[in-house]
Design a protein around this motif. Structure first.
Motif, mmCIF file in Angstrom:
data_model
loop_
_atom_site.group_PDB
_atom_site.id
_atom_site.type_symbol
_atom_site.label_atom_id
_atom_site.label_comp_id
_atom_site.label_asym_id
_atom_site.label_seq_id
_atom_site.Cartn_x
_atom_site.Cartn_y
_atom_site.Cartn_z
ATOM 1 N N LEU A 128 0.827 -1.194 0.000
ATOM 2 C CA LEU A 128 0.000 0.000 0.000
ATOM 3 C C LEU A 128 0.864 1.249 0.000
ATOM 4 O O LEU A 128 2.058 1.189 0.264
ATOM 5 N N ASP A 129 0.252 2.362 -0.310
ATOM 6 C CA ASP A 129 0.924 3.647 -0.154
ATOM 7 C C ASP A 129 0.679 4.138 1.263
ATOM 8 O O ASP A 129 -0.470 4.196 1.714
ATOM 9 N N LEU A 130 1.753 4.480 1.953
ATOM 10 C CA LEU A 130 1.610 5.054 3.284
ATOM 11 C C LEU A 130 0.984 6.445 3.178
ATOM 12 O O LEU A 130 0.989 7.065 2.117
ATOM 13 N N ARG A 131 0.474 6.920 4.277
ATOM 14 C CA ARG A 131 -0.183 8.228 4.325
ATOM 15 C C ARG A 131 0.720 9.317 3.726
ATOM 16 O O ARG A 131 1.870 9.469 4.124
ATOM 17 N N GLY A 132 0.176 10.044 2.753
ATOM 18 C CA GLY A 132 0.905 11.144 2.142
ATOM 19 C C GLY A 132 1.768 10.762 0.946
ATOM 20 O O GLY A 132 2.376 11.618 0.324
ATOM 21 N N TRP A 168 11.554 3.802 6.090
ATOM 22 C CA TRP A 168 10.531 4.377 6.969
ATOM 23 C C TRP A 168 9.411 3.373 7.237
ATOM 24 O O TRP A 168 8.875 3.316 8.350
ATOM 25 N N GLY A 169 9.067 2.563 6.260
ATOM 26 C CA GLY A 169 8.092 1.503 6.485
ATOM 27 C C GLY A 169 8.591 0.494 7.505
ATOM 28 O O GLY A 169 7.811 -0.131 8.218
ATOM 29 N N GLY A 170 9.927 0.337 7.594
ATOM 30 C CA GLY A 170 10.519 -0.529 8.610
ATOM 31 C C GLY A 170 10.288 0.002 10.011
ATOM 32 O O GLY A 170 10.011 -0.757 10.942
ATOM 33 N N MET A 171 10.401 1.318 10.184
ATOM 34 C CA MET A 171 10.126 1.919 11.492
ATOM 35 C C MET A 171 8.685 1.661 11.905
ATOM 36 O O MET A 171 8.408 1.263 13.036
ATOM 37 N N ILE A 172 7.774 1.846 10.967
ATOM 38 C CA ILE A 172 6.361 1.607 11.262
ATOM 39 C C ILE A 172 6.138 0.129 11.577
ATOM 40 O O ILE A 172 5.419 -0.215 12.517
ATOM 41 N N ALA A 173 6.774 -0.747 10.820
ATOM 42 C CA ALA A 173 6.637 -2.192 11.066
ATOM 43 C C ALA A 173 7.144 -2.561 12.456
ATOM 44 O O ALA A 173 6.505 -3.338 13.170
ATOM 45 N N TRP A 174 8.318 -2.033 12.831
ATOM 46 C CA TRP A 174 8.837 -2.293 14.181
ATOM 47 C C TRP A 174 7.813 -1.885 15.235
ATOM 48 O O TRP A 174 7.539 -2.632 16.180
ATOM 49 N N LEU A 175 7.268 -0.685 15.095
ATOM 50 C CA LEU A 175 6.342 -0.176 16.114
ATOM 51 C C LEU A 175 5.039 -0.956 16.160
ATOM 52 O O LEU A 175 4.468 -1.151 17.231
ATOM 53 N N ILE A 176 4.569 -1.432 15.024
ATOM 54 C CA ILE A 176 3.372 -2.283 15.028
ATOM 55 C C ILE A 176 3.670 -3.573 15.782
ATOM 56 O O ILE A 176 2.868 -4.031 16.601
ATOM 57 N N ALA A 177 4.836 -4.153 15.521
ATOM 58 C CA ALA A 177 5.208 -5.398 16.210
ATOM 59 C C ALA A 177 5.354 -5.182 17.708
ATOM 60 O O ALA A 177 5.026 -6.072 18.502
ATOM 61 N N ILE A 178 5.816 -4.025 18.112
ATOM 62 C CA ILE A 178 5.976 -3.715 19.538
ATOM 63 C C ILE A 178 4.625 -3.422 20.191
ATOM 64 O O ILE A 178 4.328 -3.927 21.272
ATOM 65 N N CYS A 179 3.808 -2.611 19.528
ATOM 66 C CA CYS A 179 2.532 -2.183 20.110
ATOM 67 C C CYS A 179 1.413 -3.214 19.964
ATOM 68 O O CYS A 179 0.524 -3.282 20.807
ATOM 69 N N PHE A 180 1.447 -3.983 18.877
ATOM 70 C CA PHE A 180 0.409 -4.974 18.593
ATOM 71 C C PHE A 180 1.047 -6.302 18.189
ATOM 72 O O PHE A 180 0.862 -6.764 17.056
ATOM 73 N N PRO A 181 1.800 -6.936 19.075
ATOM 74 C CA PRO A 181 2.508 -8.164 18.700
ATOM 75 C C PRO A 181 1.580 -9.287 18.224
ATOM 76 O O PRO A 181 1.984 -10.121 17.421
ATOM 77 N N GLU A 182 0.350 -9.266 18.677
ATOM 78 C CA GLU A 182 -0.607 -10.291 18.262
ATOM 79 C C GLU A 182 -0.964 -10.180 16.782
ATOM 80 O O GLU A 182 -1.489 -11.111 16.198
ATOM 81 N N MET A 183 -0.671 -9.047 16.168
ATOM 82 C CA MET A 183 -0.992 -8.832 14.753
ATOM 83 C C MET A 183 0.109 -9.320 13.816
ATOM 84 O O MET A 183 -0.106 -9.397 12.616
ATOM 85 N N VAL A 184 1.276 -9.635 14.353
ATOM 86 C CA VAL A 184 2.424 -9.926 13.507
ATOM 87 C C VAL A 184 2.836 -11.388 13.640
ATOM 88 O O VAL A 184 3.332 -11.809 14.683
ATOM 89 N N MET A 185 2.634 -12.163 12.565
ATOM 90 C CA MET A 185 3.069 -13.558 12.547
ATOM 91 C C MET A 185 4.578 -13.631 12.349
ATOM 92 O O MET A 185 5.258 -14.427 12.991
ATOM 93 N N LYS A 186 5.072 -12.827 11.433
ATOM 94 C CA LYS A 186 6.504 -12.722 11.158
ATOM 95 C C LYS A 186 6.797 -11.269 10.853
ATOM 96 O O LYS A 186 5.979 -10.585 10.226
ATOM 97 N N LEU A 187 7.968 -10.812 11.279
ATOM 98 C CA LEU A 187 8.387 -9.442 11.025
ATOM 99 C C LEU A 187 9.696 -9.456 10.255
ATOM 100 O O LEU A 187 10.657 -10.103 10.670
ATOM 101 N N ILE A 188 9.701 -8.744 9.135
ATOM 102 C CA ILE A 188 10.921 -8.600 8.341
ATOM 103 C C ILE A 188 11.129 -7.107 8.132
ATOM 104 O O ILE A 188 10.261 -6.426 7.570
ATOM 105 N N VAL A 189 12.260 -6.599 8.619
ATOM 106 C CA VAL A 189 12.572 -5.180 8.478
ATOM 107 C C VAL A 189 13.876 -5.065 7.704
ATOM 108 O O VAL A 189 14.876 -5.675 8.064
#
Length: 110
Positions: free
Chosen positions: A30-34, A75-96
């Protein structure tokens, strides 16, 4: 599989990965905001990390999923890290790719 691009890219930077992984996953880039064709709010407050994280959570929900393989670049990696930290139940695997763990910016260490 949800793919988050870096700066100043947009979804198209994932075109090769979309083709590669579509046989095993429902892949969304997807395209991130902006970026790209998305709305670009004028106020800086609309680009705070909590807004960007909520965007991704809402997108995943609207796609009908409660977890995903999450891949972020730059920058998408920063967002991915924070999603994994804040909502770990949403992330099956994280690749940054090309972005350090957020602790680097807070001065925290193990």
């Amino acid at each position: 599989m949800l793919l988050l691009h870096g700066f100043p890219e947009f979804w198209y930077s994932w075109r090769h990965q979309l083709r590669e992984f579509k046989s095993e996953y429902r892949v969304v880039a997807l395209d991130l905001r902006g970026y790209g064709e998305t709305d670009a709010p004028i106020h800086r407050k609309n680009y705070k990390l909590d807004c960007l994280i909520t965007d991704i959570k809402d997108i995943l929900d609207s796609l009908g999923y409660n977890k995903c393989v999450l891949i972020g670049h730059d920058w998408g990696g920063m967002i991915a890290w924070l999603i994994a930290i804040c909502f770990p139940e949403m992330v099956m695997k994280l690749i940054v790719v090309n972005f350090p763990h957020p602790n680097v910016f807070t001065g925290a260490s193990d």
